[in-house]
Each structure stands twice: as structure tokens, then as C-alpha cells.
Design an enzyme around this catalytic site. Structure first.
Site, PDB file in Angstrom:
ATOM      1  N   LYS A  73     -10.266   6.436   4.380  1.00  0.00           N
ATOM      2  CA  LYS A  73     -11.581   5.987   4.833  1.00  0.00           C
ATOM      3  C   LYS A  73     -12.696   6.404   3.886  1.00  0.00           C
ATOM      4  CE  LYS A  73     -14.835   4.267   7.138  1.00  0.00           C
ATOM      5  NZ  LYS A  73     -15.526   4.157   5.842  1.00  0.00           N
ATOM      6  N   HIS A 119      -9.468   3.675  -0.936  1.00  0.00           N
ATOM      7  CA  HIS A 119      -8.097   3.179  -0.827  1.00  0.00           C
ATOM      8  C   HIS A 119      -7.783   2.177  -1.952  1.00  0.00           C
ATOM      9  CE1 HIS A 119      -4.361   1.857   0.786  1.00  0.00           C
ATOM     10  NE2 HIS A 119      -4.788   0.914   1.592  1.00  0.00           N
ATOM     11  N   CYS A 130       0.823  -1.214   0.000  1.00  0.00           N
ATOM     12  CA  CYS A 130       0.000   0.000   0.000  1.00  0.00           C
ATOM     13  C   CYS A 130       0.855   1.261   0.000  1.00  0.00           C
ATOM     14  CB  CYS A 130      -0.946   0.003   1.193  1.00  0.00           C
ATOM     15  SG  CYS A 130      -1.968  -1.475   1.251  1.00  0.00           S
TER      16      CYS A 130
END
Lengths: 386, 386
Positions: free
Chosen positions: B329, B333, B83
Site C-alpha cells: 500500500k 507495488h 505479482c
């Protein structure tokens, strides 16, 4: 832009290492490179790898390998450009060190392919082709190269036999390389009679996959003392270029445009011409790629690559020695590691430590790493300066 | 080491883009960034992506996207650190430009996750964890973060309700961001009553995956004219650090050591302290990560992260605004793209163009991108200089 030297090398044998994990292979290469460099610690780690996500269920190889080799907390990333991943990591390390942001780096290429939980390796390799326009037709990577070779034979009038010297030379040289996978000579007869994979590419035209890792340490030249144990090797040319992934989309499928662009840039940075290169570790994943690489890099005219094999000029004693430690064909081709094996082998030659296949008095060596069927090509030129 | 400015930004909405391929998403972001920069062409492309090999059957994204956006033949590579891949591409581009080897670069983060031919995304995401020591136990990424959060609640005496402000703030800010996936406010009641995923992490603690791409253009400051249409944004801090991938292997699983190291380095390069930061785009993949990131980066004492939410200090009008455009959030993502969304959003703030959630007079913004559960963390600080 700081000048950068390579001061340590390390490698594992290319093999089916069923008893070693990906990180153990990478660790062996990294730690021997750091040891060879005479350093205790390095600042950062750049990892070249193509398929660990599928072949080893493991991404995030930067942190993964850094931790394993005692570099927890150090900066570390993975670079991927298919079979060009190894030298992509090398170039990223070079740019980081030359920028001044980092004072020492290890670049490592690693691939662990032979006992993959991710299923068939041929499919995993095929992700380097164009998913929409090539994969969807069901072609494998060998098939794509076979189409190129077929067209080359048709266009320039060579026969398959004319490619034999590429394979024979690679195998003859690998005999002297303890890290090579196939350490035995082959004859022209064996080349001709080898089992067909995808016509006209047979087993002796194609490099074998394998497990392996190779690494080097880079530091700014200004940090070097001239008391080093080994001759000092400087990077004097580094360039990368891309091309379309889908082969049918190129204007000329028989010309490696990205090899031409990256080699010309590298020559220009180094202030050299092809005549100045003492040896050339090229990307002979398939024998046709050796021919195309020689042509696009200025060593042979268009369509004349095989003549350098037939004349013996590609041997260690020849005009432009290639695959001097076995090349992809006989050293083996653990895909994301290959680019780093090439760099390590060039350095062995420039250190005059290439036992059995030493190119006499070699001062300038070139490495060229190909991702995909020519879609990402990196060329590096290194020079011995003492 | 040349100073580097960011002169163009581009992004797609984060969404389920079933009608757009990976390269179309990346292309949209790249071309709008280049257009925004007022350039016709750039020299090189750095791609951040985590899972295209499995999710899209496509590796070699450097060449793949370069060709699609009209940069065939340009230098291009893919960076991967799970990520953290997006900002890894940004940092690689920065080092390349600052080294002097390259005069302009686009960094793009892209991920296409929601209609994957590669099977279940949870398994693909789990390749960012340790295959031998974590995956083999059957934990998912949410589960790993739930274990951390459980321990945090136990250790410091917070209750789950104390984490509500992170989610409420993110959703409130996303309302004003046309590129965000979830543009609606949520209440504390909704937060508390959301469906449980892995206790104590419920749907309102966890960011959603998605498809998206974000890109920026980098050039050396020396090439800038001060007639540019937009305020000039300079990169004044950039650092990366790793940690063990397996969480049980860390001395303190409640402390993001790699965030501490990389933020301290970035502060030191910029000559700043946390008090000087006007806004902080942090990596709130899970609400617990927002708290840990605030603590390790010096904005809250150890174990006190949630107090910044409860006091309102994380709002756009607060002391240290976070997730100002929705964060992971509520913006969403798309893993390998997230780091680049953060950079783009910091630049919007520094251009004073963050409509609805503008941090008044923002001059200095920070972005922090986390790979794995803290195993690879990059911190960047950007400054408006005119």
C-alpha cells in the site's frame, strides 16, 4: 544432490493449431508425459514459454496450466529465456527435484503463436533482442542472424550452398517423425532456390514458427524401480550460461561463448568428451546456428562447422547425428517449446524408439537450446543406464 | 539439501523512475546486495519480473541484467508468476543453491511500469487474470478484488470502515522507510473519503504501481563464516502453491487456499506455528487481501481478519506486525519486484535495522507473496540465528 531420471515424455505435433488453445496444447503434452511415466500425480509443474503475455493475453502460465491438467494447488512457475525457455523449465525442474524439496516434476514447454491476438509475431520475437541497441535500429531476428551468417561466409570462405546439408538432413529426418511440421524431403536445388528472407538466409535456412508443446516427467533416481516399462534415462550433465544480448557487444560474434561454457560444464559433470556423444539435438533455428553450435560444443574446429554437413557426419548414420527428428528446421520451432522437444527427442533416441532415424545403439544424447542469438544457452546430457 | 542463508540485501526506492531504465533499476538493487554481502562475484542470477515484454519491449531479462551487472556468462533466468514473480525468483535461487548445483545466487525482482511504451498498464496487469473467463468479461484486476471484498462485507458483516487500519498502519510505517513511495500518514477520515476506484475499493484500499527493484544474495550456510558483519539469516521455510486463476472457479472465493497450503508447508518445515512468527510481510495489494492472507495463514479465524487491524495487533508493537516498512500500500507495488521487497524488509527486521518500525527482538519473520487474485502464493520463513 540427488540424481534425477526422466521417466515420461509427451508432445503434440508442431503445427498451426487454430483449433487448440495454449492450455489444450500444454495439457496434451503434460498428460501424455504423466501417463507415459505410469504416474497418477506429480508434485510440481515448470512451464517454459516466451510470449504468452502478448500472443495469448495470458501470463501466470504456472497456475493456468497446473489447474487445467488437474494439478490445482501444486507448485508451478513459468521460466522465460526467449527461445531457451523450454530447457530453462527443464533445468529448474531438475534443480528442484535434485535439491530434495520436490519428489516429482513435470517440465513442459509450450508456445501458441500462429493465431495471435497480440499482432505481428516478428515484433514479439524481437523482444529477445536488445530493445535499446538492436530493436531500435529496426532489425528483426532473421536479420540479426543474416548479419552473423554474412560475416561467417566472409570470414571462413564458405558459400551458401555449403549450408544445404543442414536443411536437407533435417527435412529427411522429419519424414519419420509424426510430430514434425514439415514431413518431406528437400533437394539441394530446392534449398538454393528458396525465397530469400534476409540475405543470405532464405526460407530453407530458417526454421518456421508454430504451435506446440512437449513435456517430460522427472523423479529422483532413488525412487525408480528397475521394472519400469522403458529404459531408464538419467540426466548426467546440465549447465547454462549467458552472453550479451546485443551481438555487436560480443568480442567474437562468430563464436557462441555461452555454448562453449555450458557444454564444457556439462561434459565435465558427465565425465565425457564430445567423442562420447552419440547424437546431438542442436538449436538449428537458422542453419548458421547449427554450424556455430557444432563448433562451440567441440564437434568441429572454429570455422569448420559446415564440413560436418558436407561429409554426411550429421546424418543418423554419421559421426555426430543432429536434428534426428527434424530439428527446428523441419520439426518446427514453437519458440518456448523447442527446448523440451529437443529433450523428448533425445529420450526417444535413447529408448531406441526413434523409428526411421534411430541412431544405432545410442546410449548418450545431448541437447542444446539457444535463447536469443546466443545470449542464453543450456546444454543437457542424458544417458541410458540399462 | 543444503541449508541456505541470505547474506546481502539491496533495493531502490519505489517511485516513478522516469530517468532510469529497467536494467538500471535492477542493477542498483543487485550491486548493492552483492556489495552488502561483501562478495566480489556471484555464480548466478534469478530474475523475477512480470511485464517487461509489453512494458519495456524486452524479454530475456536473465541475460539482459546479468550482462549489465558484470555477470556476463553466468547462469541466469527469468521467473514469472504475475505479482508473485519476485518470490518465485527467490525460491528458484534457493532450490538451485540448496541442490548443490550452484554456490551463490542473486535473486532480484524488478518492474518498470510507469512510462511504458506498451500502452495501458491496467490491461497489461490483467494478463494475470484468466484471459478466457475473466478478461473477456472486461473486468480489471481492481474490479476482481472489489467483487471479493463486496462478498466479504456481505458474508461476514464488516463495513468498509473496518478495513481502515490496514491502510493507516501501512502509511504510518512507510514514514520511516526511505525506499517507500508514500511516506506520509493518513487518517481514518482520509481513508473513508478517498476517491472510489471500484466499489468498495477506493484509492486507500489499493496499492499503487511503481518502478523499483529489490535483491538478495543467497549462499549455502556451510560457506558462512560467523565473522560476517551482519547477523546471519537462514531460510527455514519455503513453499509455493497454486489455485485456479479464475475466481469464480474456486470452491470458496473468500479463502486463499494457496496461502493456507504454502504457509502450512512452511510452518511444518520450520517446526513452527503462527504464534512463533514475530512479523509478517503480507501481500496487501488491496486491503481485502491483507485480511484474507491473515486468515488463510492462521493468524485470524475465517472472516475475522479485520479484527487484527481494529485491535492494533498489526502494528509494529502488536501481536503480528504486518506491512512494517509500508507494505504494498505505502511502500508501493512494482509488481514483479514486490516479493523481493518483502524478503528484503523481513531481513531488515531480523537484522534489527528497521529504523522507526523495528519489531523488538524480532527473530523469525515471514513473507507471503501473491500472484493473481490468489492463484500463485509463496510463503517464506526466515530466522536470525546469531
Amino acid at each position: 544432490m540427488r540424481e534425477v531420471a526422466v521417466i515420461g515424455i509427451g508432445q503434440t505435433k508442431v503445427d498451426e493449431h487454430w483449433n487448440k488453445s495454449l492450455k489444450e496444447l500444454a495439457g496434451e503434452a503434460v498428460l501424455s508425459a504423466v501417463h507415459d511415466a505410469g504416474l497418477k500425480q506429480v508434485d510440481s509443474l515448470f512451464v517454459g514459454n516466451m510470449m504468452s503475455a502478448s500472443a495469448n493475453n495470458q501470463q501466470q502460465l504456472g497456475a493456468y496450466i497446473a489447474d487445467w491438467v488437474g494439478l490445482r494447488y501444486a507448485e508451478s512457475f513459468k521460466l522465460e529465456s526467449a527461445c531457451g525457455s523450454g530447457s530453462a523449465a527443464f533445468r529448474a525442474a531438475l534443480l528442484a527435484v535434485s535439491s530434495g524439496a520436490i519428489d516429482s516434476a513435470v517440465a513442459v514447454g509450450v508456445e501458441k503463436m500462429t493465431d495471435s491476438p497480440g499482432g505481428e509475431i516478428t515484433s514479439q520475437l524481437a523482444t529477445a533482442a536488445d530493445a535499446d541497441w538492436e530493436l531500435a535500429q529496426g532489425v528483426s531476428f532473421v536479420a540479426l542472424n543474416a548479419l552473423i551468417m554474412q560475416r561467417y561466409l566472409h570470414e571462413y570462405g564458405w558459400t551458401k550452398r555449403d549450408f544445404a546439408p543442414f536443411s536437407i538432413n533435417a527435412h529427411a529426418n522429419a519424414v519419420y517423425n509424426p510430430y514434425a511440421r514439415f514431413r518431406k524431403e528437400i533437394t539441394e536445388k530446392q534449398y538454393i532456390e528458396a525465397g530469400m528472407v534476409a540475405d543470405p538466409i532464405n526460407l530453407m535456412d530458417a526454421s518456421a514458427i508454430g504451435d506446440g508443446a512437449a513435456a517430460v516427467v522427472l523423479i529422483p533416481l532413488e525412487r525408480l524401480t528397475f521394472n519400469n516399462a522403458f529404459p531408464i534415462i538419467k540426466i548426467i550433465g546440465s549447465a547454462a550460461a549467458t552472453d550479451s544480448i546485443a551481438i555487436h557487444d560480443r568480442k567474437d560474434p562468430l563464436w557462441l561463448k555461452a555454448a562453449e561454457i555450458s557444454s564444457k560444464k556439462a561434459y565435465s559433470q558427465a565425465g565425457l568428451t564430445p567423442e562420447d556423444i552419440d547424437l546431438f539435438e542442436l538449436h538449428d533455428a537458422f542453419s548458421i546456428m547449427a554450424a556455430l553450435s557444432l563448433e562451440a560444443s567441440g564437434f568441429a574446429e572454429r570455422g569448420k562447422g559446415p564440413s560436418l554437413g558436407l561429409s554426411g557426419d550429421i546424418k543418423p548414420t554419421g559421426k555426430i547425428p543432429i536434428a534426428t527428428r527434424g530439428g527446428l528446421k523441419a520439426r518446427g520451432h514453437p519458440v518456448g517449446a523447442t527446448g523440451m522437444y529437443q529433450i523428448v527427442e533425445v529420450i526417444q533416441q535413447l529408448r531406441w524408439a526413434a523409428e526411421g532415424t534411430q541412431v544405432e545403439g545410442a546410449k548418450i544424447g545431448m541437447a542444446q537450446n539457444i535463447g536469443g542469438s546466443g545470449s542464453n544457452i543450456l546444454t543437457h546430457i542424458l544417458q541410458r543406464i540399462n
